[in-house]
Write a protein that holds these residues in place. Structure first.
Motif, PDB file in Angstrom:
ATOM      1  N   GLY A 294      48.232  38.575  36.475  1.00 21.68           N
ATOM      2  CA  GLY A 294      49.240  38.947  37.451  1.00 21.68           C
ATOM      3  C   GLY A 294      48.889  38.544  38.863  1.00 21.68           C
ATOM      4  O   GLY A 294      47.718  38.346  39.212  1.00 21.68           O
ATOM      5  N   GLU A 295      49.916  38.491  39.680  1.00 22.49           N
ATOM      6  CA  GLU A 295      49.737  38.169  41.090  1.00 22.49           C
ATOM      7  C   GLU A 295      48.962  39.278  41.792  1.00 22.49           C
ATOM      8  O   GLU A 295      48.257  39.034  42.776  1.00 22.49           O
ATOM      9  N   ILE A 296      49.137  40.537  41.317  1.00 22.66           N
ATOM     10  CA  ILE A 296      48.304  41.638  41.775  1.00 22.66           C
ATOM     11  C   ILE A 296      47.474  42.119  40.592  1.00 22.66           C
ATOM     12  O   ILE A 296      47.877  41.984  39.430  1.00 22.66           O
ATOM     13  N   GLU A 297      46.284  42.671  40.892  1.00 23.82           N
ATOM     14  CA  GLU A 297      45.317  42.942  39.830  1.00 23.82           C
ATOM     15  C   GLU A 297      45.697  44.151  38.981  1.00 23.82           C
ATOM     16  O   GLU A 297      45.528  44.145  37.756  1.00 23.82           O
ATOM     17  N   TYR A 298      46.206  45.192  39.623  1.00 24.44           N
ATOM     18  CA  TYR A 298      46.502  46.429  38.904  1.00 24.44           C
ATOM     19  C   TYR A 298      47.979  46.808  39.063  1.00 24.44           C
ATOM     20  O   TYR A 298      48.534  46.728  40.164  1.00 24.44           O
ATOM     21  N   ALA A 299      48.576  47.224  37.974  1.00 28.05           N
ATOM     22  CA  ALA A 299      49.960  47.684  37.976  1.00 28.05           C
ATOM     23  C   ALA A 299      49.991  49.203  38.128  1.00 28.05           C
ATOM     24  O   ALA A 299      49.224  49.918  37.475  1.00 28.05           O
ATOM     25  N   LYS A 300      50.894  49.692  38.987  1.00 29.04           N
ATOM     26  CA  LYS A 300      51.069  51.127  39.159  1.00 29.04           C
ATOM     27  C   LYS A 300      51.996  51.661  38.070  1.00 29.04           C
ATOM     28  O   LYS A 300      53.067  51.112  37.839  1.00 29.04           O
ATOM     29  N   LEU A 301      51.569  52.760  37.434  1.00 27.10           N
ATOM     30  CA  LEU A 301      52.335  53.336  36.323  1.00 27.10           C
ATOM     31  C   LEU A 301      52.762  54.757  36.660  1.00 27.10           C
ATOM     32  O   LEU A 301      52.051  55.478  37.368  1.00 27.10           O
ATOM     33  N   GLY A 302      53.915  55.149  36.164  1.00 26.59           N
ATOM     34  CA  GLY A 302      54.395  56.503  36.407  1.00 26.59           C
ATOM     35  C   GLY A 302      55.775  56.700  35.839  1.00 26.59           C
ATOM     36  O   GLY A 302      56.101  56.181  34.762  1.00 26.59           O
ATOM     37  N   GLU A 353      58.138  64.604  25.682  1.00 29.82           N
ATOM     38  CA  GLU A 353      57.454  63.342  25.937  1.00 29.82           C
ATOM     39  C   GLU A 353      58.411  62.423  26.682  1.00 29.82           C
ATOM     40  O   GLU A 353      59.617  62.435  26.442  1.00 29.82           O
ATOM     41  N   VAL A 354      57.870  61.673  27.618  1.00 30.69           N
ATOM     42  CA  VAL A 354      58.689  60.768  28.441  1.00 30.69           C
ATOM     43  C   VAL A 354      57.982  59.427  28.530  1.00 30.69           C
ATOM     44  O   VAL A 354      56.756  59.348  28.401  1.00 30.69           O
ATOM     45  N   PRO A 355      58.707  58.359  28.740  1.00 35.75           N
ATOM     46  CA  PRO A 355      58.089  57.041  28.849  1.00 35.75           C
ATOM     47  C   PRO A 355      57.231  56.927  30.117  1.00 35.75           C
ATOM     48  O   PRO A 355      57.599  57.427  31.180  1.00 35.75           O
ATOM     49  N   LEU A 356      56.101  56.268  29.981  1.00 38.18           N
ATOM     50  CA  LEU A 356      55.272  55.866  31.111  1.00 38.18           C
ATOM     51  C   LEU A 356      55.660  54.427  31.431  1.00 38.18           C
ATOM     52  O   LEU A 356      55.598  53.560  30.557  1.00 38.18           O
ATOM     53  N   VAL A 357      56.077  54.168  32.662  1.00 45.54           N
ATOM     54  CA  VAL A 357      56.649  52.861  32.990  1.00 45.54           C
ATOM     55  C   VAL A 357      55.956  52.249  34.201  1.00 45.54           C
ATOM     56  O   VAL A 357      55.271  52.933  34.976  1.00 45.54           O
ATOM     57  N   ALA A 358      56.149  50.940  34.351  1.00 48.35           N
ATOM     58  CA  ALA A 358      55.674  50.245  35.543  1.00 48.35           C
ATOM     59  C   ALA A 358      56.568  50.608  36.722  1.00 48.35           C
ATOM     60  O   ALA A 358      57.793  50.611  36.605  1.00 48.35           O
ATOM     61  N   LEU A 359      55.956  50.923  37.857  1.00 46.23           N
ATOM     62  CA  LEU A 359      56.717  51.339  39.037  1.00 46.23           C
ATOM     63  C   LEU A 359      57.107  50.177  39.934  1.00 46.23           C
ATOM     64  O   LEU A 359      57.840  50.370  40.907  1.00 46.23           O
ATOM     65  N   GLU A 360      56.612  48.971  39.619  1.00 43.83           N
ATOM     66  CA  GLU A 360      56.918  47.803  40.433  1.00 43.83           C
ATOM     67  C   GLU A 360      56.803  46.543  39.593  1.00 43.83           C
ATOM     68  O   GLU A 360      56.181  46.543  38.524  1.00 43.83           O
ATOM     69  N   ASP A 361      57.421  45.479  40.057  1.00 43.08           N
ATOM     70  CA  ASP A 361      57.281  44.177  39.402  1.00 43.08           C
ATOM     71  C   ASP A 361      55.888  43.615  39.652  1.00 43.08           C
ATOM     72  O   ASP A 361      55.350  43.740  40.760  1.00 43.08           O
ATOM     73  N   VAL A 362      55.324  43.018  38.624  1.00 41.84           N
ATOM     74  CA  VAL A 362      54.060  42.293  38.771  1.00 41.84           C
ATOM     75  C   VAL A 362      54.320  40.855  38.331  1.00 41.84           C
ATOM     76  O   VAL A 362      54.325  40.548  37.140  1.00 41.84           O
TER      77      VAL A 362
END
Length: 384
Positions: A294-302, A353-362
């Motif tokens: 990815g263009e950034i190293e870590y993806a934020k999840l929530g 239970e709820v989905p854990l999703v990416a908070l931004e585009d990577v």
């Protein structure tokens, strides 16, 4: 998937104001079918025979008003449109139904017809609105069934707009609770009409049959009554207390008084012994994970949306949460992409239970970034 990892939610670590941790069984009601749900979480608090297909009577008009509100929101009709009353919508065609007493060839605004539909439960108003929206009642019924399917009313089928008994015209208590939830959520301005106790049309006072609106013990602001010989006495009700909104549905009660009493039992039980908590706000980050290439190293999840839970009073501090996340996350990653799950537990039992999703585009990184990451992953695999 990785092992469960714990989350600490400070918001749930508060000391409960309730000293009573006992939750009694819900009351037994004198009705064919009933259900009580939390509006925000959708969680069922009490139910009995909630999926039994039954005639809905004038609860049907909840969907009639939902479709009209949708057409207003889409700009297909206007609230001040003048509707010419046809013979099909003539009040005299509904001797066994509630009505707002509109006359043939007169013009009535959509605004007044909505009041007649919702407050006085006018069968004549329902047909007049249907013809204005879709040209005919039959075409409007197609729209009703389309929206029923879209909302997940899996055991509901409409044959008319007013709810008079007809073959195949049926719904369930669960479906009516879901529809009530949709009315409040999707069309809050039109929902305001559901708490009107009375209005006057053509010098005739019209009174709301939802007697819970007058009950001082509950903050009821809707929703709809219904009655036919086949359906018995029905009531979908909604009330708010301390930010908690509940929706009750009682179908097949023995009398007008009974549907009021039984509905109040459900609502009182829910408010007394349960509470709604919000462990996660919208766009809350709970974890970061490596986004390979990815263009950034870590993806934020929530979570992108607010999360609500309904729990027994006195157990707020006992709610726990864990999450699992995919082992390998490769760019590109899209905002909202599901990458795992969050599990909420109470007394060692899963309650949601709820989905854990990416908070931004990577976005995918350049060729050099992808090469370095590929080499890093290869070395890492040697030690797995």
């Amino acid at each position: 998937m990785r092992n469960l990892k714990s989350l600490l939610f400070i918001g749930l670590a508060l000391i409960s104001t309730s000293l009573l941790a006992i939750t009694p069984a819900p009351p037994s009601l004198g009705a064919e079918s009933y259900i009580l749900i939390d509006y925000h979480s959708g969680q069922v608090i009490a139910e009995n025979n909630a999926d039994a297909p039954l005639p809905p009577a004038s609860l049907t008009k909840m969907m009639t008003s939902y479709v009209v509100s949708n057409e207003l929101a889409a700009g297909n009709i206007g609230i001040d449109d003048e509707v010419t009353v046809s013979k099909n919508a003539w009040a005299k065609n509904f001797p066994e139904s509630s009505k707002m007493f509109i006359e043939v060839d007169t013009q009535v605004s959509v605004r007044d017809l909505l009041k007649g539909l919702i407050v006085s439960s006018g069968g004549d108003a329902s047909v007049a609105l249907a013809e204005h929206v879709a040209g005919s009642e039959d075409s409007f019924v197609d729209l009703m069934n389309h929206h029923a399917k879209k909302l997940g009313l899996n055991n509901t089928r409409f044959v008319n707009t007013h709810g008079l008994t007809a073959e195949g015209h049926q719904t369930t208590a669960r479906d009516m609770a879901i529809l009530g939830q949709a009315l409040i959520r999707d069309f809050p301005e039109e929902y305001e009409l559901y708490k009107m106790k009375q209005y006057t049309y053509n010098n005739i006072p019209q009174y709301n049959r939802n007697r819970l609106l007058w009950d001082r013990g509950l903050e009821v602001d809707g929703i709809k009554t219904g009655h036919t010989d086949a359906a018995g006495y029905c009531l979908v009700a909604s009330a708010i207390k301390d930010g908690m909104r509940l929706i009750s549905v009682v179908m097949g009660a023995r009398s007008e008084e009974a549907r009021k009493i039984e509905s109040k039992k459900l609502l009182t039980y829910g408010f007394r012994f349960f509470e709604t908590v919000k462990p996660l706000k919208a766009n809350t980050e709970v974890h970061q994970t490596r986004a390979w290439g990815g263009e950034i190293e870590y993806a934020k999840l929530g979570v992108l949306d607010e999360i609500w839970l309904t729990i027994p009073n006195g157990k707020r501090q006992k709610v726990k949460a864990n999450y699992v996340v995919e082992d390998e996350l490769e760019a590109p990653v899209s905002k909202g992409q599901i990458v795992g799950k969050i599990f909420f537990q109470l007394d060692d039992e899963d309650i949601a239970e709820v989905p854990l999703v990416a908070l931004e585009d990577v976005p995918e990184g350049g060729w050099f970034t992808r090469l370095i990451d590929a080499i890093s992953r290869w070395f890492s695999s040697l030690f797995d």
